[in-house]
Motif scaffolding. Sequence first.
Motif, PDB file in Angstrom:
ATOM      1  N   LEU A 146       0.825  -1.210   0.000  1.00 44.14           N
ATOM      2  CA  LEU A 146       0.000   0.000   0.000  1.00 44.14           C
ATOM      3  C   LEU A 146       0.865   1.268   0.000  1.00 44.14           C
ATOM      4  O   LEU A 146       0.518   2.270  -0.636  1.00 44.14           O
ATOM      5  CB  LEU A 146      -0.922  -0.002   1.217  1.00 44.14           C
ATOM      6  CG  LEU A 146      -2.072  -1.018   1.170  1.00 44.14           C
ATOM      7  CD1 LEU A 146      -2.711  -1.166   2.544  1.00 44.14           C
ATOM      8  CD2 LEU A 146      -3.116  -0.603   0.134  1.00 44.14           C
ATOM      9  N   GLU A 147       1.976   1.205   0.704  1.00 46.72           N
ATOM     10  CA  GLU A 147       2.892   2.352   0.699  1.00 46.72           C
ATOM     11  C   GLU A 147       3.450   2.584  -0.708  1.00 46.72           C
ATOM     12  O   GLU A 147       3.495   3.723  -1.195  1.00 46.72           O
ATOM     13  CB  GLU A 147       4.042   2.112   1.679  1.00 46.72           C
ATOM     14  CG  GLU A 147       5.039   3.267   1.721  1.00 46.72           C
ATOM     15  CD  GLU A 147       6.262   2.964   2.569  1.00 46.72           C
ATOM     16  OE1 GLU A 147       7.200   3.787   2.543  1.00 46.72           O
ATOM     17  OE2 GLU A 147       6.290   1.911   3.239  1.00 46.72           O
ATOM     18  N   LEU A 148       3.873   1.506  -1.354  1.00 49.77           N
ATOM     19  CA  LEU A 148       4.400   1.618  -2.716  1.00 49.77           C
ATOM     20  C   LEU A 148       3.318   2.079  -3.686  1.00 49.77           C
ATOM     21  O   LEU A 148       3.596   2.818  -4.636  1.00 49.77           O
ATOM     22  CB  LEU A 148       4.969   0.272  -3.164  1.00 49.77           C
ATOM     23  CG  LEU A 148       6.281  -0.143  -2.489  1.00 49.77           C
ATOM     24  CD1 LEU A 148       6.573  -1.610  -2.756  1.00 49.77           C
ATOM     25  CD2 LEU A 148       7.419   0.729  -2.995  1.00 49.77           C
ATOM     26  N   ARG A 149       2.089   1.648  -3.434  1.00 47.92           N
ATOM     27  CA  ARG A 149       0.971   2.100  -4.253  1.00 47.92           C
ATOM     28  C   ARG A 149       0.786   3.620  -4.099  1.00 47.92           C
ATOM     29  O   ARG A 149       0.552   4.334  -5.078  1.00 47.92           O
ATOM     30  CB  ARG A 149      -0.303   1.363  -3.845  1.00 47.92           C
ATOM     31  CG  ARG A 149      -1.508   1.709  -4.706  1.00 47.92           C
ATOM     32  CD  ARG A 149      -2.709   0.832  -4.370  1.00 47.92           C
ATOM     33  NE  ARG A 149      -3.825   1.167  -5.235  1.00 47.92           N
ATOM     34  CZ  ARG A 149      -3.968   0.761  -6.483  1.00 47.92           C
ATOM     35  NH1 ARG A 149      -3.049  -0.029  -7.024  1.00 47.92           N
ATOM     36  NH2 ARG A 149      -4.996   1.117  -7.211  1.00 47.92           N
ATOM     37  N   ASP A 177       2.410  -2.070  11.692  1.00 45.52           N
ATOM     38  CA  ASP A 177       2.490  -2.230  13.141  1.00 45.52           C
ATOM     39  C   ASP A 177       3.054  -0.963  13.793  1.00 45.52           C
ATOM     40  O   ASP A 177       3.941  -0.303  13.240  1.00 45.52           O
ATOM     41  CB  ASP A 177       3.378  -3.435  13.486  1.00 45.52           C
ATOM     42  CG  ASP A 177       3.310  -3.784  14.963  1.00 45.52           C
ATOM     43  OD1 ASP A 177       4.139  -3.257  15.727  1.00 45.52           O
ATOM     44  OD2 ASP A 177       2.429  -4.573  15.347  1.00 45.52           O
ATOM     45  N   VAL A 178       2.543  -0.632  14.965  1.00 51.39           N
ATOM     46  CA  VAL A 178       2.966   0.571  15.682  1.00 51.39           C
ATOM     47  C   VAL A 178       4.465   0.550  15.970  1.00 51.39           C
ATOM     48  O   VAL A 178       5.123   1.599  15.965  1.00 51.39           O
ATOM     49  CB  VAL A 178       2.178   0.703  17.012  1.00 51.39           C
ATOM     50  CG1 VAL A 178       2.668   1.903  17.815  1.00 51.39           C
ATOM     51  CG2 VAL A 178       0.686   0.817  16.728  1.00 51.39           C
ATOM     52  N   ALA A 179       5.007  -0.645  16.213  1.00 50.23           N
ATOM     53  CA  ALA A 179       6.424  -0.751  16.561  1.00 50.23           C
ATOM     54  C   ALA A 179       7.330  -0.869  15.331  1.00 50.23           C
ATOM     55  O   ALA A 179       8.549  -0.934  15.457  1.00 50.23           O
ATOM     56  CB  ALA A 179       6.635  -1.971  17.461  1.00 50.23           C
ATOM     57  N   SER A 180       6.758  -0.891  14.133  1.00 47.32           N
ATOM     58  CA  SER A 180       7.550  -1.065  12.913  1.00 47.32           C
ATOM     59  C   SER A 180       8.369   0.183  12.604  1.00 47.32           C
ATOM     60  O   SER A 180       7.860   1.304  12.689  1.00 47.32           O
ATOM     61  CB  SER A 180       6.632  -1.387  11.729  1.00 47.32           C
ATOM     62  OG  SER A 180       7.366  -1.386  10.522  1.00 47.32           O
ATOM     63  N   PRO A 181       9.642   0.010  12.214  1.00 47.63           N
ATOM     64  CA  PRO A 181      10.472   1.157  11.834  1.00 47.63           C
ATOM     65  C   PRO A 181       9.912   1.892  10.610  1.00 47.63           C
ATOM     66  O   PRO A 181      10.212   3.064  10.402  1.00 47.63           O
ATOM     67  CB  PRO A 181      11.831   0.520  11.500  1.00 47.63           C
ATOM     68  CG  PRO A 181      11.816  -0.795  12.218  1.00 47.63           C
ATOM     69  CD  PRO A 181      10.392  -1.254  12.175  1.00 47.63           C
ATOM     70  N   ALA A 182       9.101   1.189   9.823  1.00 49.97           N
ATOM     71  CA  ALA A 182       8.544   1.788   8.606  1.00 49.97           C
ATOM     72  C   ALA A 182       7.410   2.764   8.919  1.00 49.97           C
ATOM     73  O   ALA A 182       7.037   3.576   8.058  1.00 49.97           O
ATOM     74  CB  ALA A 182       8.038   0.694   7.671  1.00 49.97           C
ATOM     75  N   ARG A 183       6.877   2.689  10.110  1.00 46.75           N
ATOM     76  CA  ARG A 183       5.689   3.493  10.423  1.00 46.75           C
ATOM     77  C   ARG A 183       5.954   5.002  10.319  1.00 46.75           C
ATOM     78  O   ARG A 183       5.129   5.736   9.755  1.00 46.75           O
ATOM     79  CB  ARG A 183       5.178   3.146  11.828  1.00 46.75           C
ATOM     80  CG  ARG A 183       3.829   3.795  12.137  1.00 46.75           C
ATOM     81  CD  ARG A 183       3.244   3.297  13.426  1.00 46.75           C
ATOM     82  NE  ARG A 183       1.967   3.970  13.687  1.00 46.75           N
ATOM     83  CZ  ARG A 183       0.804   3.575  13.205  1.00 46.75           C
ATOM     84  NH1 ARG A 183       0.738   2.508  12.429  1.00 46.75           N
ATOM     85  NH2 ARG A 183      -0.309   4.235  13.487  1.00 46.75           N
ATOM     86  N   ARG A 184       7.084   5.431  10.824  1.00 47.35           N
ATOM     87  CA  ARG A 184       7.393   6.860  10.779  1.00 47.35           C
ATOM     88  C   ARG A 184       7.515   7.333   9.338  1.00 47.35           C
ATOM     89  O   ARG A 184       7.070   8.442   8.995  1.00 47.35           O
ATOM     90  CB  ARG A 184       8.690   7.147  11.549  1.00 47.35           C
ATOM     91  CG  ARG A 184       9.092   8.623  11.592  1.00 47.35           C
ATOM     92  CD  ARG A 184       7.972   9.494  12.135  1.00 47.35           C
ATOM     93  NE  ARG A 184       8.314  10.916  12.115  1.00 47.35           N
ATOM     94  CZ  ARG A 184       7.421  11.885  12.172  1.00 47.35           C
ATOM     95  NH1 ARG A 184       6.122  11.618  12.243  1.00 47.35           N
ATOM     96  NH2 ARG A 184       7.812  13.147  12.157  1.00 47.35           N
ATOM     97  N   GLU A 226       4.085   7.753   7.899  1.00 48.49           N
ATOM     98  CA  GLU A 226       3.447   8.945   8.473  1.00 48.49           C
ATOM     99  C   GLU A 226       3.900  10.206   7.738  1.00 48.49           C
ATOM    100  O   GLU A 226       3.071  11.078   7.411  1.00 48.49           O
ATOM    101  CB  GLU A 226       3.789   9.054   9.959  1.00 48.49           C
ATOM    102  CG  GLU A 226       3.095   8.025  10.832  1.00 48.49           C
ATOM    103  CD  GLU A 226       3.517   8.110  12.293  1.00 48.49           C
ATOM    104  OE1 GLU A 226       2.834   7.522  13.149  1.00 48.49           O
ATOM    105  OE2 GLU A 226       4.549   8.780  12.574  1.00 48.49           O
ATOM    106  N   LEU A 227       5.200  10.285   7.460  1.00 44.88           N
ATOM    107  CA  LEU A 227       5.738  11.456   6.763  1.00 44.88           C
ATOM    108  C   LEU A 227       5.169  11.554   5.344  1.00 44.88           C
ATOM    109  O   LEU A 227       4.847  12.646   4.861  1.00 44.88           O
ATOM    110  CB  LEU A 227       7.266  11.384   6.721  1.00 44.88           C
ATOM    111  CG  LEU A 227       7.977  11.583   8.066  1.00 44.88           C
ATOM    112  CD1 LEU A 227       9.466  11.303   7.923  1.00 44.88           C
ATOM    113  CD2 LEU A 227       7.746  13.008   8.586  1.00 44.88           C
ATOM    114  N   LYS A 228       5.041  10.411   4.692  1.00 42.99           N
ATOM    115  CA  LYS A 228       4.486  10.400   3.331  1.00 42.99           C
ATOM    116  C   LYS A 228       3.013  10.804   3.346  1.00 42.99           C
ATOM    117  O   LYS A 228       2.548  11.525   2.449  1.00 42.99           O
ATOM    118  CB  LYS A 228       4.648   9.018   2.707  1.00 42.99           C
ATOM    119  CG  LYS A 228       6.079   8.669   2.329  1.00 42.99           C
ATOM    120  CD  LYS A 228       6.166   7.301   1.666  1.00 42.99           C
ATOM    121  CE  LYS A 228       7.597   6.978   1.265  1.00 42.99           C
ATOM    122  NZ  LYS A 228       7.699   5.655   0.591  1.00 42.99           N
ATOM    123  N   LEU A 229       2.294  10.346   4.349  1.00 40.81           N
ATOM    124  CA  LEU A 229       0.881  10.699   4.469  1.00 40.81           C
ATOM    125  C   LEU A 229       0.727  12.210   4.662  1.00 40.81           C
ATOM    126  O   LEU A 229      -0.128  12.852   4.028  1.00 40.81           O
ATOM    127  CB  LEU A 229       0.253   9.943   5.643  1.00 40.81           C
ATOM    128  CG  LEU A 229      -1.207  10.280   5.978  1.00 40.81           C
ATOM    129  CD1 LEU A 229      -2.114  10.023   4.781  1.00 40.81           C
ATOM    130  CD2 LEU A 229      -1.678   9.463   7.189  1.00 40.81           C
TER     131      LEU A 229
END
Length: 208
Positions: free
Chosen positions: A153-156, A181-188, A191-194
């Motif tokens: 979904l991020e790549l989309r 996941d809240v603990a995932s390093p990818a989450r931040r 968030e920035l992309k959103l």
Amino acid sequence: MAIDDLLDEHEQGERVRSWLRNNALGILGGLALGIAAIYGWRWWVAHQAQQQHQAHSAYAEAIKQLDAGAVDKAGALLAGQKGTYATLAALRVAKSQVEAGKPEEAIATLRGVEVEPSLQPLVNERLAQLLNATGKPEEALKLLDGDTGGAGLELRGDALLASGKRDEARDAYAKALAATDVASPARRRVELKLQEAGGQVPEPVEAI
């Protein structure tokens, strides 16, 4: 033994012989099919073993060339190969090609192998990432169709944003964030992309 018993046995024997005469073709056909199935199975097993051996050999040689710095040769060795070994080798070779500044060759490497089905989503995501990076977002979107994982979904979202579809990208990033996941390093990063797409990052829910 009574004469009636002998007659019964004779009659039963005749019935058996008659049945065999009437069904001889069917019996022979069944035997032939059974034998063909056995040999077919053995051929299939041998064929699979041969393909696995070829794929493993190509994998080993590709890694050898990769370690020697011959990235181009490594990619060429994998062309037409299939299965787990070929897929894993292609992913590793593609990574080295990207690091060498050759993303187009990395795309060719990943597209050149017949991917192991269980690894297809991962390969599609790697390809989509490369396609986005090389200015082919529409191709990336086709690959990601149906991918509901956070990474997909991020790549989309990346592909949609590159295509000028900001609203759709924002929606994709929001879904990616919800699937991460809240603990995932990818989450931040998501968030920035959103936020960059004009979306709002939801406030974290405090535990009661």
